[in-house]
Design a protein around this motif. Structure first.
Motif, mmCIF file in Angstrom:
data_model
loop_
_atom_site.group_PDB
_atom_site.id
_atom_site.type_symbol
_atom_site.label_atom_id
_atom_site.label_comp_id
_atom_site.label_asym_id
_atom_site.label_seq_id
_atom_site.Cartn_x
_atom_site.Cartn_y
_atom_site.Cartn_z
ATOM 1 N N LYS A 72 -22.339 18.676 11.768
ATOM 2 C CA LYS A 72 -21.689 19.885 11.247
ATOM 3 C C LYS A 72 -22.362 20.366 9.967
ATOM 4 O O LYS A 72 -22.547 21.568 9.765
ATOM 5 C CB LYS A 72 -20.210 19.619 11.007
ATOM 6 C CG LYS A 72 -19.410 19.491 12.283
ATOM 7 C CD LYS A 72 -17.958 19.199 12.004
ATOM 8 C CE LYS A 72 -17.189 19.024 13.310
ATOM 9 N NZ LYS A 72 -15.794 18.657 13.087
ATOM 10 N N ALA A 73 -22.731 19.426 9.085
ATOM 11 C CA ALA A 73 -23.390 19.805 7.833
ATOM 12 C C ALA A 73 -24.753 20.440 8.118
ATOM 13 O O ALA A 73 -25.134 21.428 7.482
ATOM 14 C CB ALA A 73 -23.546 18.581 6.928
ATOM 15 N N TRP A 74 -25.480 19.891 9.079
ATOM 16 C CA TRP A 74 -26.790 20.439 9.435
ATOM 17 C C TRP A 74 -26.647 21.843 10.022
ATOM 18 O O TRP A 74 -27.388 22.755 9.664
ATOM 19 C CB TRP A 74 -27.505 19.500 10.404
ATOM 20 C CG TRP A 74 -28.844 19.992 10.844
ATOM 21 C CD1 TRP A 74 -29.212 20.326 12.102
ATOM 22 C CD2 TRP A 74 -29.998 20.205 10.045
ATOM 23 N NE1 TRP A 74 -30.519 20.734 12.135
ATOM 24 C CE2 TRP A 74 -31.034 20.672 10.883
ATOM 25 C CE3 TRP A 74 -30.269 20.050 8.693
ATOM 26 C CZ2 TRP A 74 -32.304 20.984 10.414
ATOM 27 C CZ3 TRP A 74 -31.545 20.369 8.233
ATOM 28 C CH2 TRP A 74 -32.537 20.826 9.081
ATOM 29 N N ALA A 75 -25.677 22.011 10.917
ATOM 30 C CA ALA A 75 -25.450 23.334 11.510
ATOM 31 C C ALA A 75 -25.024 24.339 10.437
ATOM 32 O O ALA A 75 -25.469 25.488 10.441
ATOM 33 C CB ALA A 75 -24.398 23.243 12.606
ATOM 34 N N ALA A 76 -24.186 23.898 9.511
ATOM 35 C CA ALA A 76 -23.741 24.786 8.423
ATOM 36 C C ALA A 76 -24.906 25.171 7.525
ATOM 37 O O ALA A 76 -25.007 26.322 7.076
ATOM 38 C CB ALA A 76 -22.641 24.108 7.613
ATOM 39 N N LEU A 77 -25.790 24.212 7.263
ATOM 40 C CA LEU A 77 -26.952 24.505 6.420
ATOM 41 C C LEU A 77 -27.877 25.511 7.089
ATOM 42 O O LEU A 77 -28.363 26.452 6.444
ATOM 43 C CB LEU A 77 -27.713 23.215 6.110
ATOM 44 C CG LEU A 77 -28.940 23.360 5.234
ATOM 45 C CD1 LEU A 77 -28.574 23.922 3.864
ATOM 46 C CD2 LEU A 77 -29.635 22.019 5.085
ATOM 47 N N LYS A 78 -28.105 25.355 8.384
ATOM 48 C CA LYS A 78 -28.956 26.321 9.092
ATOM 49 C C LYS A 78 -28.311 27.705 9.092
ATOM 50 O O LYS A 78 -28.994 28.713 8.898
ATOM 51 C CB LYS A 78 -29.204 25.854 10.530
ATOM 52 C CG LYS A 78 -30.086 24.632 10.623
ATOM 53 C CD LYS A 78 -30.589 24.330 12.013
ATOM 54 C CE LYS A 78 -29.532 24.210 13.052
ATOM 55 N NZ LYS A 78 -30.032 23.805 14.373
ATOM 56 N N GLN A 79 -27.003 27.756 9.281
ATOM 57 C CA GLN A 79 -26.298 29.037 9.260
ATOM 58 C C GLN A 79 -26.378 29.679 7.873
ATOM 59 O O GLN A 79 -26.604 30.882 7.746
ATOM 60 C CB GLN A 79 -24.833 28.835 9.675
ATOM 61 C CG GLN A 79 -24.041 30.109 9.755
ATOM 62 C CD GLN A 79 -24.550 31.046 10.843
ATOM 63 O OE1 GLN A 79 -25.064 30.616 11.861
ATOM 64 N NE2 GLN A 79 -24.404 32.326 10.629
ATOM 65 N N LYS A 80 -26.214 28.853 6.834
ATOM 66 C CA LYS A 80 -26.290 29.358 5.464
ATOM 67 C C LYS A 80 -27.684 29.921 5.186
ATOM 68 O O LYS A 80 -27.825 30.969 4.556
ATOM 69 C CB LYS A 80 -25.980 28.243 4.469
ATOM 70 C CG LYS A 80 -26.014 28.715 3.016
ATOM 71 C CD LYS A 80 -25.912 27.564 2.048
ATOM 72 C CE LYS A 80 -24.541 26.995 2.025
ATOM 73 N NZ LYS A 80 -24.375 25.980 0.967
ATOM 74 N N ALA A 81 -28.717 29.240 5.683
ATOM 75 C CA ALA A 81 -30.089 29.714 5.475
ATOM 76 C C ALA A 81 -30.296 31.077 6.131
ATOM 77 O O ALA A 81 -30.942 31.953 5.562
ATOM 78 C CB ALA A 81 -31.087 28.695 6.025
#
Length: 147
Positions: A72-81
């Motif tokens: 979830k953190a990785w997916a959130a980071l990609k979305q934030k980018a």
């Protein structure tokens, strides 16, 4: 989880000048470079956790929970980018246009200098050495029209 927390600091930098834009772009580049390898790491871990559960191997309950949190953190980071990239796109476009303009002006300056230099540089053999040196000295010292 550590990597997912670290670049978000750089991604959240306020962009107000070229240096701050560079910080954000470097963080985005690091994320893109790492994206494929990180995405590929999740599937073997998911398979391993499922296999251990299927064969009733006791694993600490934090392992599946931390795995889900990491995904979830990785997916959130990609979305934030992606959101930050779109938010700063106009600043990036302005900086690219300014850089292109400076590059064009520099190319013009170099072209003008080359034309002026070729107009006054002594390219053939002559016995008038002093005049040739005067022209070269004028060009070197910036005295526009030497000779």
């Amino acid at each position: 989880l550590t990597y997912c927390a670290t670049p978000s600091v750089s991604l959240e930098t306020d962009v107000f000048d070229p240096a701050s834009l560079e910080v954000v772009l470097i963080a985005q580049r690091a994320l893109r470079r790492r994206e494929r390898a990180t995405d590929m790491c999740f599937e073997p871990l998911r398979i391993t956790i499922a296999m251990l559960s299927r064969y009733a191997v006791i694993i600490p309950e934090e392992v599946p929970r931390d795995f889900e949190l990491a995904q979830k953190a990785w997916a959130a980071l990609k979305q934030k980018a992606l959101l930050i990239k779109s938010r700063h796109q106009d600043v990036q476009d302005k900086e690219a246009a300014a850089l292109k303009s400076r590059s064009t002006m520099f190319a013009k300056k170099i072209s003008d200098f080359r034309e002026a230099f070729l107009a006054v540089v002594p390219l053939e053999f002559s016995d008038e050495v002093e005049a040739a040196y005067a022209v070269l000295d004028g060009v070197y010292h910036g005295a526009g029209d030497a000779g």
